[in-house]
Write a protein that holds these residues in place. Structure first.
Motif, short mmCIF file in Angstrom:
data_model
loop_
_atom_site.label_atom_id
_atom_site.label_comp_id
_atom_site.label_asym_id
_atom_site.label_seq_id
_atom_site.Cartn_x
_atom_site.Cartn_y
_atom_site.Cartn_z
N LEU A 72 3.91 3.03 2.73
CA LEU A 72 3.51 4.22 2.05
C LEU A 72 3.60 5.07 1.62
O LEU A 72 5.11 5.81 2.71
N LEU A 112 -0.22 2.82 12.30
CA LEU A 112 -0.03 3.09 10.86
C LEU A 112 1.90 2.74 10.15
O LEU A 112 2.56 2.14 9.37
N LEU A 156 2.40 -0.62 7.85
CA LEU A 156 2.41 0.14 6.09
C LEU A 156 3.41 0.97 5.95
O LEU A 156 3.35 2.67 5.59
N LEU A 204 -7.83 9.10 4.27
CA LEU A 204 -9.02 9.63 5.14
C LEU A 204 -9.09 10.43 5.35
O LEU A 204 -10.37 10.71 6.66
N LEU A 230 0.84 -1.56 -0.19
CA LEU A 230 -0.47 0.08 0.12
C LEU A 230 0.94 1.26 -0.01
O LEU A 230 1.90 1.64 0.91
N THR A 231 0.69 2.43 -0.78
CA THR A 231 1.71 3.26 -1.48
C THR A 231 0.45 4.64 -0.81
O THR A 231 1.50 5.42 -0.68
N GLU A 232 -0.35 4.44 -1.20
CA GLU A 232 -1.46 5.77 -0.55
C GLU A 232 -2.28 5.37 0.14
O GLU A 232 -3.47 4.31 0.20
N LEU A 233 -2.70 6.32 1.05
CA LEU A 233 -3.71 5.85 1.99
C LEU A 233 -4.69 7.59 2.30
O LEU A 233 -4.79 8.27 1.99
N ILE A 256 -0.53 10.37 2.58
CA ILE A 256 -1.29 10.05 3.92
C ILE A 256 -2.46 11.00 3.35
O ILE A 256 -1.43 12.28 3.50
#
Length: 64
Positions: free
Chosen positions: A25, A19, A22, A8, A3-6, A28
């Motif tokens: 990332l 986090l 992850l 929220l 996962l490189t982009e989150l 974010i």
């Protein structure tokens, strides 16, 4: 899977937590939440972009 982009944004989040696992990332987006203290980012060595706009940040002391 890495996962490189989150994203929220607009979720009424009050704390940044859980986090560290992850580690891939790069981006974010935690904009438009209820975050007051910046923490929980330790170990995110690949992080290039952090969007905290629209929060009520009271201190930048934990950003080192």
């Amino acid at each position: 899977m890495r996962l490189t982009e989150l994203v929220l944004s607009s979720n009424m989040i009050e704390r940044i937590e859980h986090l560290a696992e992850l580690r891939y990332l790069k981006r974010i987006d935690l904009s438009a939440n209820r975050i007051r203290v910046i923490s929980g980012l330790k170990g995110l060595y690949n992080l290039e972009e952090l969007n905290l706009s629209g929060n009520k940040i009271v201190s930048l002391a934990n950003l080192s």
